[in-house]
Structures are given as structure tokens and as C-alpha cells.
Design a protein around this motif. Structure first.
Motif, PDB file in Angstrom:
ATOM      1  N   VAL A   1      42.065  34.268  39.685  1.00 25.36           N
ATOM      2  CA  VAL A   1      41.785  35.066  40.871  1.00 25.36           C
ATOM      3  C   VAL A   1      40.303  35.372  40.879  1.00 25.36           C
ATOM      4  O   VAL A   1      39.687  35.571  39.854  1.00 25.36           O
ATOM      5  N   SER A   2      39.723  35.430  42.062  1.00 25.54           N
ATOM      6  CA  SER A   2      38.299  35.715  42.162  1.00 25.54           C
ATOM      7  C   SER A   2      38.045  37.196  41.955  1.00 25.54           C
ATOM      8  O   SER A   2      38.897  38.031  42.216  1.00 25.54           O
ATOM      9  N   THR A   3      36.868  37.539  41.456  1.00 24.18           N
ATOM     10  CA  THR A   3      36.455  38.932  41.312  1.00 24.18           C
ATOM     11  C   THR A   3      35.114  39.097  42.003  1.00 24.18           C
ATOM     12  O   THR A   3      34.387  38.127  42.212  1.00 24.18           O
ATOM     13  N   PRO A   4      34.767  40.326  42.407  1.00 26.54           N
ATOM     14  CA  PRO A   4      33.510  40.533  43.113  1.00 26.54           C
ATOM     15  C   PRO A   4      32.323  40.032  42.310  1.00 26.54           C
ATOM     16  O   PRO A   4      32.290  40.132  41.083  1.00 26.54           O
ATOM     17  N   ALA A   5      31.328  39.483  43.011  1.00 25.03           N
ATOM     18  CA  ALA A   5      30.159  38.910  42.361  1.00 25.03           C
ATOM     19  C   ALA A   5      29.480  39.951  41.474  1.00 25.03           C
ATOM     20  O   ALA A   5      29.210  41.073  41.892  1.00 25.03           O
ATOM     21  N   GLY A   6      29.207  39.588  40.213  1.00 21.09           N
ATOM     22  CA  GLY A   6      28.495  40.466  39.309  1.00 21.09           C
ATOM     23  C   GLY A   6      29.336  41.568  38.708  1.00 21.09           C
ATOM     24  O   GLY A   6      28.834  42.359  37.910  1.00 21.09           O
ATOM     25  N   ALA A   7      30.602  41.646  39.056  1.00 20.44           N
ATOM     26  CA  ALA A   7      31.446  42.717  38.535  1.00 20.44           C
ATOM     27  C   ALA A   7      31.938  42.371  37.150  1.00 20.44           C
ATOM     28  O   ALA A   7      32.103  41.213  36.804  1.00 20.44           O
ATOM     29  N   ARG A   8      32.147  43.418  36.367  1.00 20.20           N
ATOM     30  CA  ARG A   8      32.835  43.236  35.093  1.00 20.20           C
ATOM     31  C   ARG A   8      34.313  43.400  35.360  1.00 20.20           C
ATOM     32  O   ARG A   8      34.732  44.302  36.079  1.00 20.20           O
ATOM     33  N   ALA A   9      35.118  42.550  34.763  1.00 20.31           N
ATOM     34  CA  ALA A   9      36.544  42.548  35.051  1.00 20.31           C
ATOM     35  C   ALA A   9      37.343  42.221  33.805  1.00 20.31           C
ATOM     36  O   ALA A   9      36.849  41.561  32.887  1.00 20.31           O
ATOM     37  N   VAL A  10      38.583  42.709  33.789  1.00 21.70           N
ATOM     38  CA  VAL A  10      39.530  42.383  32.720  1.00 21.70           C
ATOM     39  C   VAL A  10      40.816  41.909  33.382  1.00 21.70           C
ATOM     40  O   VAL A  10      41.300  42.535  34.333  1.00 21.70           O
ATOM     41  N   THR A  11      41.359  40.818  32.875  1.00 22.51           N
ATOM     42  CA  THR A  11      42.620  40.279  33.385  1.00 22.51           C
ATOM     43  C   THR A  11      43.693  40.418  32.314  1.00 22.51           C
ATOM     44  O   THR A  11      43.464  40.102  31.140  1.00 22.51           O
ATOM     45  N   ALA A  12      44.857  40.890  32.724  1.00 23.81           N
ATOM     46  CA  ALA A  12      45.999  41.011  31.815  1.00 23.81           C
ATOM     47  C   ALA A  12      47.233  40.435  32.499  1.00 23.81           C
ATOM     48  O   ALA A  12      47.290  40.334  33.730  1.00 23.81           O
ATOM     49  N   VAL A  13      48.202  40.059  31.696  1.00 19.37           N
ATOM     50  CA  VAL A  13      49.474  39.573  32.214  1.00 19.37           C
ATOM     51  C   VAL A  13      50.600  40.388  31.601  1.00 19.37           C
ATOM     52  O   VAL A  13      50.457  40.985  30.527  1.00 19.37           O
ATOM     53  N   ALA A  14      51.736  40.419  32.313  1.00 16.90           N
ATOM     54  CA  ALA A  14      52.935  41.085  31.800  1.00 16.90           C
ATOM     55  C   ALA A  14      54.148  40.294  32.272  1.00 16.90           C
ATOM     56  O   ALA A  14      54.134  39.708  33.360  1.00 16.90           O
ATOM     57  N   PRO A  15      55.219  40.284  31.474  1.00 16.50           N
ATOM     58  CA  PRO A  15      56.366  39.426  31.774  1.00 16.50           C
ATOM     59  C   PRO A  15      57.401  40.096  32.663  1.00 16.50           C
ATOM     60  O   PRO A  15      57.482  41.327  32.763  1.00 16.50           O
ATOM     61  N   ALA A  16      58.242  39.266  33.261  1.00 17.70           N
ATOM     62  CA  ALA A  16      59.445  39.745  33.929  1.00 17.70           C
ATOM     63  C   ALA A  16      60.438  40.206  32.876  1.00 17.70           C
ATOM     64  O   ALA A  16      60.372  39.827  31.707  1.00 17.70           O
TER      65      ALA A  16
END
Length: 328
Positions: free
Chosen positions: A5-20
């Protein structure tokens, strides 16, 4: 596997997942004074994932919730979204005024009884904890998860666990590691969990008046013992869901779906949680493929997927293209 997924330009971001989650056993007590029901459930996390990215954005940018993937149009994008509630909870706890954008990629059926919204909240908690540097441990995250919803703590934990109370009090079943293959038949349309519980209460009251009480599932001792072994047929024979009669009452077409799975040779078929997704438990992957093909050909479900469990709980992924953890 979750998509990027895209994130805003220059932003710091963290991606996590979780199960069904699926409920191998779901025993529902009577309605309590607080409006909830006591539950006795055996949770299992399966290999369908929600992906949530939480990103720092400029102070003058709005907090946004963007949702993509199957069923995205049905998911709220205001602060009632469970992922947004999770972000707001930890942001408030941190005393942070940071602007945080949330991007969700759906991989779990929406309103399908598999805790997709709860998985969003779990992934959002894990991502926000990392992004804001709170350093909360798993137990602390589960405590906060319980404030958001009954299934959220399990989506943090994953694996297989016994749930009591509203389902939020967990005891891990660490011995339950044998791989289980499941066919997921996704209905065209959803069911509201509160509506299904209310229908169960109505059915029980109606049956009680006629002296024909609605059957209730018993204890879980035999199932817990079976899960320690390697016999999928034995496990399948012990599965139960007290909410199934209510889901079938509200959506009678699900009977055709369950019949299709039985005729395709599944070891056991049942409604997943509050429904309307149906689950078919199989002896191995080969049987699951065959059952999925036959059920798909009947046209009784909008979509048919294969999954398996147990898998791990919510966790950060450094690369949104990587495969989530497969073990609890």
C-alpha cells in the motif's frame, strides 16, 4: 500474501498484519445484564491476513482511513473504524499529537464471522506501538485489545487458544499444532454479529416456551484433547457453533452451502462464528482442493478460498510483500 500500500511521500510508516480467526468451538451462554454473553470458545488463527499501515503525516494533513481489497466499500472510514479506534487509543495513551494516516488492505471476508475488523484493530495496535515507540509487550497489547473488542486479543496472539468471558480471556493451547486445512465459502452479503446474537436469544426464548430448547454445545475437553493429536477426522467430529442456528435463521440459503460441502466430501461443515461464511474442514490439502472445486462449481458461494492453520498472531512486517509468519 498482503499487497503493498502506498504511504504519503516522506512519511515514516509501519506496516503490520494480523490473521483471521475461526471458532472450532463456540458455546454461547445466556444474555447477561451488561448485554453480552458468556462464551466458551476454541479460537484458531488461519492464513488469511489483514494488512494495516500506520503513517506519520504532516501536521496540516488530515487523519485518514483508506481501505482497499475485497469488500472495502463496506468498511467504515471514519473514527468508528476499529483500526482507527486502536490508533486513537495508543496515541492518546502516548500523549501524542501526531497526525496518523491508516491504510488497510482487506484479506479477510467482511462481515463474514472471521474477525476481519478485529484483525485490523490488532494490526493497528502493533503498528502504532512500533511507530510511536511505546514498547508495549504482548500482554499489554492484549489488555488494550480487549477494550476494543472480544476477538481483538486473539488476533494479537494467534495460534490456538481457549477463550472465555466475552472471548477476550485467553489460555493458549500450545499443544494444538497439527496443520488443519479448511475451505472457506464466502456468502454474497454479510451478517451483523449483534443481530445474530439477538436472533439466538429470540430462538432460545421461542423454543423454551414450547418446551423444545435449542441444543447447546457442551464442554471442550474432548476437542482440546483431540487437537493434541494428528487425526483431523476426530477433530472434525467435535466441532460446534451455537450461533449456527441463528445464522441459518437469518440467511436460510446457507443450508445449501453447507449441503454442498457435505456432498463434496468435507469431514465437517459449519457456519464460521456469526456467519455467513461457511467452513469445510478437510483431511489434507488435496481433499481441501477437491472440496473447494466442487463447492465453487455449485455456485452457492460468492467466492471459495483455501486456508490453513494455526498461524501466528499480529506482527510487524518490514517489507509489505513478505509472507506473514506461518507458525503460532
Amino acid at each position: 500474501m498482503p499487497r503493498d500500500v502506498s504511504t504519503p511521500a516522506g512519511a515514516r510508516a509501519v506496516t503490520a498484519v494480523a490473521p483471521a480467526k475461526i471458532n472450532l468451538h463456540l458455546g454461547v451462554g445466556d444474555l447477561r445484564a451488561d448485554g453480552f454473553h458468556d462464551l466458551l470458545t476454541v479460537y484458531r488463527a488461519v492464513d488469511l491476513w489483514e494488512q494495516v499501515t500506520v503513517a506519520l503525516v504532516d501536521d496540516d494533513d488530515p487523519d485518514v482511513v483508506v481501505v482497499s481489497g475485497p469488500g472495502a466499500a463496506q468498511v467504515p472510514t471514519d473514527r468508528t473504524n476499529l483500526a482507527a479506534k486502536a490508533v486513537d487509543l495508543l496515541r492518546g495513551e502516548a500523549g501524542s499529537g501526531a497526525r496518523l494516516a491508516i491504510r488497510i488492505v482487506k484479506g479477510v471476508p467482511v462481515a463474514g464471522g472471521m474477525a476481519g475488523g478485529s484483525a485490523d484493530a490488532a494490526a493497528a495496535l502493533v503498528a502504532t506501538d512500533r511507530l510511536l515507540g511505546l514498547g508495549l509487550g504482548r500482554a499489554a497489547l492484549e489488555e488494550r485489545a480487549a477494550r476494543l473488542g472480544s476477538d481483538v486479543p486473539f488476533c494479537i496472539r494467534g495460534g490456538t487458544a481457549l477463550g472465555t468471558g466475552r472471548g477476550e480471556t485467553l489460555a493458549p493451547l500450545l499443544h494444538a499444532r497439527a496443520e488443519q486445512h479448511v475451505v472457506v465459502a464466502i456468502a454474497d452479503g454479510g451478517l451483523s454479529t449483534p443481530v445474530v446474537f439477538a436472533e439466538l436469544d429470540r430462538l432460545r426464548a421461542e423454543r423454551s416456551e414450547t418446551g423444545r430448547d435449542l441444543p447447546r454445545s457442551g464442554g471442550v475437553e474432548a476437542l482440546v484433547e483431540a487437537l493434541a493429536g494428528q487425526d483431523p477426522a476426530r477433530v472434525a467430529g467435535l466441532l460446534a457453533n451455537d450461533l449456527e442456528p441463528a445464522a441459518l435463521s437469518l440467511m436460510p440459503a446457507l443450508r445449501k452451502t453447507l449441503r454442498a460441502g457435505a456432498e463434496a466430501g468435507a469431514l465437517h461443515g459449519m457456519v464460521s462464528g456469526s456467519g455467513p461464511t461457511c467452513l469445510f474442514f478437510c483431511a489434507d490439502r488435496e481433499q481441501a482442493i477437491a472440496v473447494a472445486a466442487e463447492v465453487s462449481e455449485t455456485g452457492v458461494a460468492r467466492e471459495v478460498r483455501l486456508t490453513h492453520g494455526p498461524v501466528g498472531g499480529a506482527h510487524v512486517i518490514d517489507n509489505p510483500q513478505q509472507t506473514p509468519q506461518k507458525t503460532p
